[in-house]
Motif scaffolding. Structure first.
Motif, short mmCIF file in Angstrom:
data_model
loop_
_atom_site.label_atom_id
_atom_site.label_comp_id
_atom_site.label_asym_id
_atom_site.label_seq_id
_atom_site.Cartn_x
_atom_site.Cartn_y
_atom_site.Cartn_z
N SER A 4 0.82 -1.21 0.00
CA SER A 4 0.00 0.00 0.00
C SER A 4 0.85 1.27 0.00
N TYR A 5 2.07 1.21 0.53
CA TYR A 5 2.89 2.43 0.55
C TYR A 5 3.23 2.90 -0.86
N PRO A 6 3.85 2.03 -1.70
CA PRO A 6 4.10 2.52 -3.07
C PRO A 6 2.82 2.78 -3.85
N GLU A 7 1.75 2.09 -3.51
CA GLU A 7 0.46 2.33 -4.18
C GLU A 7 -0.02 3.75 -3.87
N LEU A 8 0.07 4.15 -2.61
CA LEU A 8 -0.43 5.46 -2.19
C LEU A 8 0.53 6.61 -2.52
N PHE A 9 1.84 6.38 -2.32
CA PHE A 9 2.79 7.48 -2.40
C PHE A 9 3.80 7.35 -3.54
N GLY A 10 3.81 6.20 -4.22
CA GLY A 10 4.82 5.96 -5.25
C GLY A 10 6.15 5.66 -4.59
N PRO A 11 7.11 5.21 -5.38
CA PRO A 11 8.41 4.86 -4.80
C PRO A 11 9.34 6.07 -4.63
N GLY A 12 8.92 7.24 -5.04
CA GLY A 12 9.79 8.42 -5.01
C GLY A 12 10.22 8.86 -3.63
N ARG A 13 9.56 8.44 -2.59
CA ARG A 13 9.92 8.86 -1.24
C ARG A 13 10.91 7.92 -0.56
N VAL A 14 11.32 6.89 -1.27
CA VAL A 14 12.30 5.96 -0.71
C VAL A 14 13.45 5.79 -1.70
N ARG A 15 14.64 5.51 -1.18
CA ARG A 15 15.81 5.29 -2.04
C ARG A 15 15.99 3.82 -2.37
N SER A 16 15.47 2.96 -1.52
CA SER A 16 15.52 1.51 -1.77
C SER A 16 14.38 0.88 -0.99
N VAL A 112 1.45 -3.00 -8.73
CA VAL A 112 2.41 -2.16 -8.01
C VAL A 112 3.87 -2.47 -8.37
N PRO A 113 4.32 -3.73 -8.36
CA PRO A 113 5.75 -3.98 -8.62
C PRO A 113 6.30 -3.34 -9.89
N PRO A 114 5.61 -3.34 -11.01
CA PRO A 114 6.20 -2.70 -12.20
C PRO A 114 6.41 -1.19 -12.05
N ARG A 115 5.76 -0.57 -11.09
CA ARG A 115 5.92 0.87 -10.88
C ARG A 115 7.05 1.21 -9.91
N ILE A 116 7.64 0.19 -9.30
CA ILE A 116 8.73 0.41 -8.35
C ILE A 116 10.03 0.53 -9.15
N ASP A 117 10.70 1.67 -9.01
CA ASP A 117 11.91 1.91 -9.80
C ASP A 117 13.14 2.18 -8.94
N VAL A 118 13.09 1.81 -7.68
CA VAL A 118 14.24 1.96 -6.80
C VAL A 118 14.86 0.58 -6.57
N PRO A 119 16.14 0.52 -6.20
CA PRO A 119 16.74 -0.78 -5.90
C PRO A 119 15.89 -1.51 -4.85
N THR A 120 15.59 -2.75 -5.14
CA THR A 120 14.68 -3.52 -4.29
C THR A 120 15.27 -4.88 -4.00
N LEU A 121 15.23 -5.28 -2.74
CA LEU A 121 15.63 -6.61 -2.33
C LEU A 121 14.36 -7.37 -1.98
N VAL A 122 14.16 -8.49 -2.65
CA VAL A 122 12.99 -9.34 -2.40
C VAL A 122 13.51 -10.58 -1.68
N ILE A 123 12.98 -10.82 -0.48
CA ILE A 123 13.43 -11.94 0.35
C ILE A 123 12.31 -12.96 0.50
N GLY A 124 12.66 -14.21 0.32
CA GLY A 124 11.73 -15.31 0.52
C GLY A 124 12.41 -16.41 1.32
N GLY A 125 11.66 -17.47 1.57
CA GLY A 125 12.22 -18.58 2.33
C GLY A 125 11.74 -19.92 1.81
N GLU A 126 12.66 -20.87 1.73
CA GLU A 126 12.31 -22.21 1.26
C GLU A 126 11.28 -22.90 2.14
N ALA A 127 11.25 -22.55 3.43
CA ALA A 127 10.34 -23.21 4.37
C ALA A 127 9.14 -22.35 4.73
N SER A 128 8.94 -21.28 3.99
CA SER A 128 7.83 -20.37 4.29
C SER A 128 6.50 -20.91 3.79
#
Length: 179
Positions: A4-16, A112-128
């Protein structure tokens, strides 16, 4: 909820941005194709999601909450850690928790993801309980994203920061240093 954050405010307010084990959709909503939905993380059915939220309001709410929390952790988590996490979970009073949960699982954030243009780390887990493939889907739909999937041994459940803090912290600090 992160979406909801990038949806509401866009990614411009964050650097990553760091996304930890969050699919873009949790429920196969009526307009989603079930085969495609699994790719981006939607695994609940519509009626099941509503029933799940109702279980949080039932006389067995505490047991339902413990079962849900346990499903998000590896089986070898120390009992005292599980107890602490459960006690923290119980701090959120119902019905607010049920409302928040239902709102969360009924969203479709695929746009939302295609509109994110800042460096992004996506974390997942094999046991999640969140399929790692959904995190791969997200990483491929965010420009300038990198994917890190933790193994079970490295805390690869829904809370890698709690189950194995050092590998999580090392990964996070490395990403932040570079971005």
């Amino acid at each position: 909820m992160l979406w909801s954050y990038p949806e509401l405010f866009g990614p411009g307010r964050v650097r990553s941005l760091v996304i930890v084990d969050q699919p873009v959709a949790c429920t196969v909503l009526p307009w989603l194709n079930p085969a495609d939905a699994a790719d981006f993380g939607a695994t609940l059915d519509y009626d099941g999601a509503a029933a799940f939220a109702r279980s949080m309001l039932s006389a067995d709410s505490e047991r339902a909450r413990l079962a849900f929390l346990t499903s998000m952790l590896t089986k070898d988590i120390p009992a005292q850690d599980l107890q602490w996490l459960y006690e923290q979970n119980l701090l959120l009073p119902m019905p607010w928790g049920a409302r928040l949960l239902l709102d969360h699982v009924m969203q479709d954030w695929r746009d939302v993801p295609p509109r994110i243009d800042v460096p992004t780390l996506v974390i997942g887990g094999e046991a999640s309980h969140v399929a790692p493939a959904s995190q791969a889907w997200t990483a491929t739909h965010v420009s300038n994203a990198e994917l890190r999937v933790f193994t079970r041994e490295k805390g690869g459940a829904h809370f890698p920061c709690h189950e194995s803090p050092q590998p999580f912290a090392d990964t996070l600090l490395d990403f932040l240093k570079r971005n």
